[in-house]
Design a protein around this motif. Structure first.
Motif, short mmCIF file in Angstrom:
data_model
loop_
_atom_site.label_atom_id
_atom_site.label_comp_id
_atom_site.label_asym_id
_atom_site.label_seq_id
_atom_site.Cartn_x
_atom_site.Cartn_y
_atom_site.Cartn_z
N TYR B 33 5.47 12.30 -35.42
CA TYR B 33 4.48 12.68 -34.42
C TYR B 33 5.02 12.44 -33.01
O TYR B 33 5.83 11.55 -32.80
CB TYR B 33 3.20 11.82 -34.57
N TYR B 35 3.16 11.78 -29.18
CA TYR B 35 1.96 11.57 -28.38
C TYR B 35 2.41 11.37 -26.93
O TYR B 35 3.56 11.02 -26.68
CB TYR B 35 1.21 10.31 -28.83
N GLN B 37 0.98 9.62 -23.03
CA GLN B 37 -0.03 8.84 -22.33
C GLN B 37 0.25 8.94 -20.84
O GLN B 37 1.21 8.33 -20.34
CB GLN B 37 -0.01 7.38 -22.80
N VAL B 43 -4.12 7.74 -24.92
CA VAL B 43 -3.04 8.33 -25.70
C VAL B 43 -3.53 9.66 -26.28
O VAL B 43 -4.62 9.73 -26.87
CB VAL B 43 -2.62 7.37 -26.84
N PHE B 45 -2.58 13.18 -28.62
CA PHE B 45 -1.73 13.80 -29.64
C PHE B 45 -1.08 15.07 -29.11
O PHE B 45 -1.73 15.88 -28.43
CB PHE B 45 -2.60 14.12 -30.86
N SER B 48 2.48 17.14 -34.79
CA SER B 48 2.92 16.45 -36.00
C SER B 48 3.90 17.35 -36.75
O SER B 48 3.84 18.58 -36.65
CB SER B 48 1.74 16.08 -36.89
N PHE B 91 5.33 8.92 -26.60
CA PHE B 91 5.54 8.06 -27.77
C PHE B 91 5.86 8.92 -28.99
O PHE B 91 5.20 9.92 -29.25
CB PHE B 91 4.27 7.26 -28.08
#
Lengths: 113, 116
Positions: B33, B35, B37, B43, B45, B48, B91
């Motif tokens: 995944y 993500y 921020q 955070v 998405f 995936s 992330f």
């Protein structure tokens, strides 16, 4: 519109206090709820909850899910300064192949000595 | 304990340039995944990835973004023609395949991307 709402947004306590952090969600096809602790960088996994009423515990931290109320709480007993962090709640739903995580804004916990 | 590693930790790039953010997921994990921020925000998405293809993507993940698993260990996020609003912490996360991926996602330390 926020699907995962955490409260309070920030909290200041003294060492030794017990705190309860709240997370409520409005997600259809709920799959699981996860709690993370975010200090300076990566969210660190704490708990994953899928079943209502079953408490998960790790040391001074515990968490429980209430599917009827669409909510979860994270308890921290005998807080320490090292517990100071942002606590994130995230919900996974059935969507797509495995479902992404929808995060709340987090609760910033500050523990004073 | 196995962990997700990300490089670089900080990337500064001129607007309009392309960037590639790199991730090495935990070795036996099959779900990956990305993500992001934005500073002071939650955070979010992005995408995936499973079985060498995108499983799901958010509306943030437009044509400017792409992901790739170029070999058995790396997972990359490419951002073409970066914009100021791409500045964020990115992330990478991974999870294992039990229960069709309904497992905890483990996060890397992130790459802070600054677009000038």
């Amino acid at each position: 519109e926020d699907k995962v709402v955490q409260s309070p947004l920030s909290l200041v306590v003294h060492e030794g206090d017990t705190v309860t952090l709240n997370c409520s969600y409005e997600v259809t096809n709920f799959r699981s709820l996860l709690w993370y602790k975010q200090e300076k960088k990566a969210p660190t996994f704490l708990f994953m909850l899928t079943s209502s009423g079953i408490e998960k515990k790790s040391g001074r931290l515990s968490s429980i899910l209430d599917k009827k109320e669409l909510s979860s709480i994270l308890n921290i007993t005998a807080t320490q300064t090292g517990d100071s962090a942002i606590y994130l709640c995230a919900v996974r739903f059935y969507g797509g192949s495995q479902g992404n995580l929808i995060f709340g804004k987090g609760t910033k916990l500050s523990v004073k000595p | 304990e196995p962990e997700v590693t990300q490089t670089p930790s900080h990337q500064v790039t001129q607007m309009g340039q392309e960037v590639i953010l790199r991730c090495v997921p935990i070795s036996n994990h099959l779900y990956f995944y990305w993500y992001r921020q934005i500073l002071g925000q939650k955070v979010e998405f992005l995408v995936s990835f499973y079985n060498n293809e995108i499983s799901e993507k958010s509306e943030i993940f437009d044509d400017q973004f792409s992901v790739e698993r170029p070999d058995g260990s790396n997972f990359t996020l490419k951002i073409r023609s970066t914009k100021l609003e791409d500045s964020a912490m990115y992330f990478c996360a991974s999870s294992d395949s039990r229960d069709k991926g309904n497992q905890p996602q483990h996060f890397g330390d992130g790459t802070r991307l600054s677009i000038l």
